[in-house]
Design a protein around this motif. Sequence first.
Motif, PDB file in Angstrom:
ATOM      1  N   LEU A 113      -3.013   0.305  -3.899  1.00 23.85           N
ATOM      2  CA  LEU A 113      -2.771  -1.060  -3.442  1.00 23.85           C
ATOM      3  C   LEU A 113      -2.394  -1.863  -4.679  1.00 23.85           C
ATOM      4  O   LEU A 113      -3.201  -2.021  -5.590  1.00 23.85           O
ATOM      5  N   TYR A 118      -3.572   6.947  -2.607  1.00 25.41           N
ATOM      6  CA  TYR A 118      -2.762   5.756  -2.343  1.00 25.41           C
ATOM      7  C   TYR A 118      -3.172   4.618  -3.272  1.00 25.41           C
ATOM      8  O   TYR A 118      -4.311   4.564  -3.750  1.00 25.41           O
ATOM      9  N   PHE A 137       0.879  -1.180   0.000  1.00 25.00           N
ATOM     10  CA  PHE A 137       0.000   0.000   0.000  1.00 25.00           C
ATOM     11  C   PHE A 137       0.913   1.225   0.000  1.00 25.00           C
ATOM     12  O   PHE A 137       1.627   1.473   0.980  1.00 25.00           O
TER      13      PHE A 137
END
Length: 296
Positions: free
Chosen positions: A80, A78, A66
């Motif tokens: 992932l 952000y 992450f």
Amino acid sequence: MTEPRIAFKAGRCFRREGTSFVDASPTKGAIILQNGEDGLLHFMWKNRQTNNVEEDLILFPSDAVFQKVEQSAWGRTYILKFASSNQRHFFWMQDADPSRDAEFVSNVNRLLDDPQTIPIWWAPGYNPGHDAQASTSSAPDAAPTAGSSQAASSQAHQPTAQELAQLQSIIASMSGGSGQQGIPEMSLVDILTPANLAPLFSEHPELVRALFPYLPPDLPTHPTEETLRQIVSSPQFRAAVRNFDQALRTGLLGGLVRGLGLPEEAGTSIEAFLRAIQEQARVADGDSEGDRMDTD
């Protein structure tokens, strides 16, 4: 599913078709990591408006990371991403205060690396990345401008979290202190301390017997006050309290608190949880008094 290991407010972002831009969805949500009954770590995104889990990703140790999207001018986007595939999932932080972003990201990656690890929560005011804090000029849960992930960052001065806190305190004092703006939010970590709990065990021995059924079954000793003192002083207990505290802040524990005999709204915030416990104790004391009056 077990109780959440980590939970924090975050929305989703979606890649604009045919481009490298991502657009933030304004829907209020939360990222939740918890160990499932299948023994695997689940990375979930929950819609805070419908209370439905709309994304549930099963993660294997060290397969995902992450990370912050450095190209984002807004600064709180952000991604992932996975080592075993080209999957990419984008999110944006929705808490108005960015001071704990790095703390959440650090603990997410700790769990992604080892699902059995214990999250490490920073002491109040500690933030090793304070020099690079993001702007808090956006309103709570306000989405960044669409396409802002590749926009040029502004050179204008952006207020820091400390400057905003000072301003908030000044505004509160100007209002005569009648508002709640300048009062820090209470924390279960500051309430359920060994110093606060130990006297309860001494003054109310019945608590020792009442609490032991809820403790790990493999404790090597009989129910004693000293055993409880050791438990509430342990890092594991502190970590569990921090996890529960953070989960309450997301407002996602309505179903869990019903099992404690509390109303569902008690799981929507720390203050609501404490008020519900206080009311439960008040009612219990009233019932006990009524019983005593009936037998006199």
